[in-house]
Motif scaffolding. Sequence first.
Motif, PDB file in Angstrom:
ATOM      1  N   PRO A 301      92.878  75.472  33.582  1.00  0.00           N
ATOM      2  CA  PRO A 301      91.692  75.947  33.991  1.00  0.00           C
ATOM      3  C   PRO A 301      91.854  76.166  35.747  1.00  0.00           C
ATOM      4  O   PRO A 301      90.973  77.096  36.189  1.00  0.00           O
ATOM      5  N   THR A 302      91.966  75.447  36.334  1.00  0.00           N
ATOM      6  CA  THR A 302      92.065  75.319  37.817  1.00  0.00           C
ATOM      7  C   THR A 302      92.811  76.546  38.103  1.00  0.00           C
ATOM      8  O   THR A 302      92.691  77.352  39.062  1.00  0.00           O
ATOM      9  N   VAL A 303      93.978  76.662  37.427  1.00  0.00           N
ATOM     10  CA  VAL A 303      94.904  77.767  37.899  1.00  0.00           C
ATOM     11  C   VAL A 303      94.226  79.221  37.603  1.00  0.00           C
ATOM     12  O   VAL A 303      94.544  80.101  38.355  1.00  0.00           O
ATOM     13  N   ILE A 304      93.804  79.373  36.562  1.00  0.00           N
ATOM     14  CA  ILE A 304      93.200  80.498  35.948  1.00  0.00           C
ATOM     15  C   ILE A 304      92.011  81.040  36.952  1.00  0.00           C
ATOM     16  O   ILE A 304      91.776  82.234  37.484  1.00  0.00           O
ATOM     17  N   ALA A 305      91.167  79.963  37.621  1.00  0.00           N
ATOM     18  CA  ALA A 305      90.166  80.072  38.452  1.00  0.00           C
ATOM     19  C   ALA A 305      90.501  80.574  39.919  1.00  0.00           C
ATOM     20  O   ALA A 305      89.901  81.118  40.689  1.00  0.00           O
ATOM     21  N   LYS A 306      92.007  79.975  40.241  1.00  0.00           N
ATOM     22  CA  LYS A 306      92.469  80.432  41.550  1.00  0.00           C
ATOM     23  C   LYS A 306      93.562  81.281  41.765  1.00  0.00           C
ATOM     24  O   LYS A 306      93.815  81.962  42.868  1.00  0.00           O
ATOM     25  N   VAL A 307      94.419  81.655  40.630  1.00  0.00           N
ATOM     26  CA  VAL A 307      95.492  82.548  40.769  1.00  0.00           C
ATOM     27  C   VAL A 307      94.997  83.984  40.185  1.00  0.00           C
ATOM     28  O   VAL A 307      94.334  84.067  39.093  1.00  0.00           O
ATOM     29  N   LYS A 308      95.348  85.011  40.857  1.00  0.00           N
ATOM     30  CA  LYS A 308      95.098  86.380  40.414  1.00  0.00           C
ATOM     31  C   LYS A 308      96.187  86.827  39.592  1.00  0.00           C
ATOM     32  O   LYS A 308      95.999  87.679  38.770  1.00  0.00           O
ATOM     33  N   GLY A 309      97.463  86.515  39.909  1.00  0.00           N
ATOM     34  CA  GLY A 309      98.685  87.093  39.313  1.00  0.00           C
ATOM     35  C   GLY A 309      99.112  86.294  37.864  1.00  0.00           C
ATOM     36  O   GLY A 309      99.928  85.963  37.876  1.00  0.00           O
ATOM     37  N   LEU A 310      98.061  86.237  37.075  1.00  0.00           N
ATOM     38  CA  LEU A 310      98.104  85.580  35.911  1.00  0.00           C
ATOM     39  C   LEU A 310      99.033  86.263  34.696  1.00  0.00           C
ATOM     40  O   LEU A 310      99.690  85.562  33.978  1.00  0.00           O
ATOM     41  N   ARG A 311      99.390  87.446  34.878  1.00  0.00           N
ATOM     42  CA  ARG A 311     100.017  88.169  33.705  1.00  0.00           C
ATOM     43  C   ARG A 311     101.343  87.534  33.742  1.00  0.00           C
ATOM     44  O   ARG A 311     101.906  87.309  32.686  1.00  0.00           O
ATOM     45  N   TRP A 312     102.141  87.222  34.870  1.00  0.00           N
ATOM     46  CA  TRP A 312     103.390  86.603  34.819  1.00  0.00           C
ATOM     47  C   TRP A 312     103.468  85.116  34.325  1.00  0.00           C
ATOM     48  O   TRP A 312     104.457  84.736  33.732  1.00  0.00           O
ATOM     49  N   ILE A 313     102.475  84.491  34.638  1.00  0.00           N
ATOM     50  CA  ILE A 313     102.167  83.045  34.388  1.00  0.00           C
ATOM     51  C   ILE A 313     102.208  83.047  32.775  1.00  0.00           C
ATOM     52  O   ILE A 313     102.844  82.330  31.997  1.00  0.00           O
ATOM     53  N   VAL A 314     101.213  83.805  32.348  1.00  0.00           N
ATOM     54  CA  VAL A 314     100.890  83.669  30.863  1.00  0.00           C
ATOM     55  C   VAL A 314     102.175  84.271  29.848  1.00  0.00           C
ATOM     56  O   VAL A 314     102.348  83.723  28.957  1.00  0.00           O
ATOM     57  N   GLY A 315     102.512  85.601  30.423  1.00  0.00           N
ATOM     58  CA  GLY A 315     103.650  85.850  29.957  1.00  0.00           C
ATOM     59  C   GLY A 315     105.197  84.972  29.836  1.00  0.00           C
ATOM     60  O   GLY A 315     106.140  84.855  29.046  1.00  0.00           O
ATOM     61  N   GLY A 316     104.881  84.210  30.936  1.00  0.00           N
ATOM     62  CA  GLY A 316     106.174  83.205  31.118  1.00  0.00           C
ATOM     63  C   GLY A 316     106.237  82.061  30.334  1.00  0.00           C
ATOM     64  O   GLY A 316     107.255  81.542  29.959  1.00  0.00           O
ATOM     65  N   PHE A 317     104.966  81.629  29.677  1.00  0.00           N
ATOM     66  CA  PHE A 317     105.070  80.742  28.871  1.00  0.00           C
ATOM     67  C   PHE A 317     105.796  80.955  27.334  1.00  0.00           C
ATOM     68  O   PHE A 317     106.338  80.098  26.687  1.00  0.00           O
TER      69      PHE A 317
END
Length: 432
Positions: A301-317
């Motif tokens: 939840p904190t990462v989602i609130a603070k990080v804009k480049g989520l597509r690489w993070i979520v895809g990375g999972f």
Amino acid sequence: MTTSPLDSTPDASPSETPDSGPTDTDTDTGTARVPARSATIGIVLAALAITTIALNLRPGATGVGPLMEDIVGAYGQGAFASGLLTALPCLAFGVLGLLAVPISRRVGLTGALVAAFVLVVIALLLRPVSGAFSLFVGLSVLALLGPALGNVLVPAWIKLHGGARTVGLMTLYSVMLAVGGSAGAALAVPLAGSADNGWHDSLQFWGMIAVVPVVVWAFVLTRTGHDFPPAPPRGELGGSLLRSPTAIALMVTFSMQSLNAYTQFGMLPQILTDAGIGPARAGVLVAVIAGWGLVGGLVMPTVIAKVKGLRWIVGGFGVLTTAGYIGLLLAPGASPLLWACVLGIGGFAFPTAIALLPARTRNPLVTARLSGMAQPYGYILAAIGPIVAGALLGATGSPDVVLWFLAGTGLVLAAAGFRAGLPRMVDDEIAS
């Protein structure tokens, strides 16, 4: 799809929960906000209630996987039965979860949870001694009614009764949910012991433990009474969610992660055992995977609130999920703990998908509609995976085929997660 005020509540991350002040309008979005109800019970009782019920939402499901071979063998069943039992949590959470709002509207949030967990206790105690496999399956479904309702109603209960303590209670809920899931897998084999029918005792243990939330929540019921929240102001944004690529991506992300999670709980212990890992250690490794969910629930939840480049993070999972299965394929005995950790971090997709539901919507009514599609239908789609995995194992007799299948679902998760991570709003997509 008909929605209610509860549909959006379970998916709100702690950081997005309205405070307990009297504000009626969200100044950032201009949308109506329902005033939070002041707390009706003390913090100690609230924390005890959340702890006891969260700990009991997952063990009835995760405690079956490490004992699967003994269970299906006792009933003379095979790999298809394993796949069916593995799929049951997803099916129950999807189908029975749709009953949460109608039931709680009649008897209240607290009353629905008390009634459901009375049935959970009865089902968990009777399930191991049922004489037929069909009865075992039926009692398993009944045992999953409480968790299915709890998935929806407990966060709603926290929002309604938490007041200024809502964030703390939501954090406690996330932590205890992960602890309970891990405990169910880790303790399954040790609780069974060496007796021939030891799996009876292991499964019944969670029925005895489930008495505790029944007692605690029955006392809470005397304080809350009928506590279904009032309806929100009229008005709903139109447009089908099927027109929103973001909504579809979130549903697929949710379903693929759930597919992997419950296939891991149900079939991975057997796959690890076939690879030469002892049953007790296999259960611990699955518990490690589930335990990483604790970290994900605290961090994402904190990462989602603070990080804009989520597509690489979520895809990375999704990529990590595929990598974990390939590791088990190529070197199952070399470092099973490493592969368990890789799969556990890949499982961060679950708390991420939950937190993205409010993050990808502006109007709370759109959040409710998105939640009503992504969770129940995501779970129903996820149930297909364990059934397919069981059928593959039965047809080929090769755990490697199942691992390759799961590795492929990780790639689907990566693609859907990448799309869901884009900074797009569902409101805009269904209105365009």
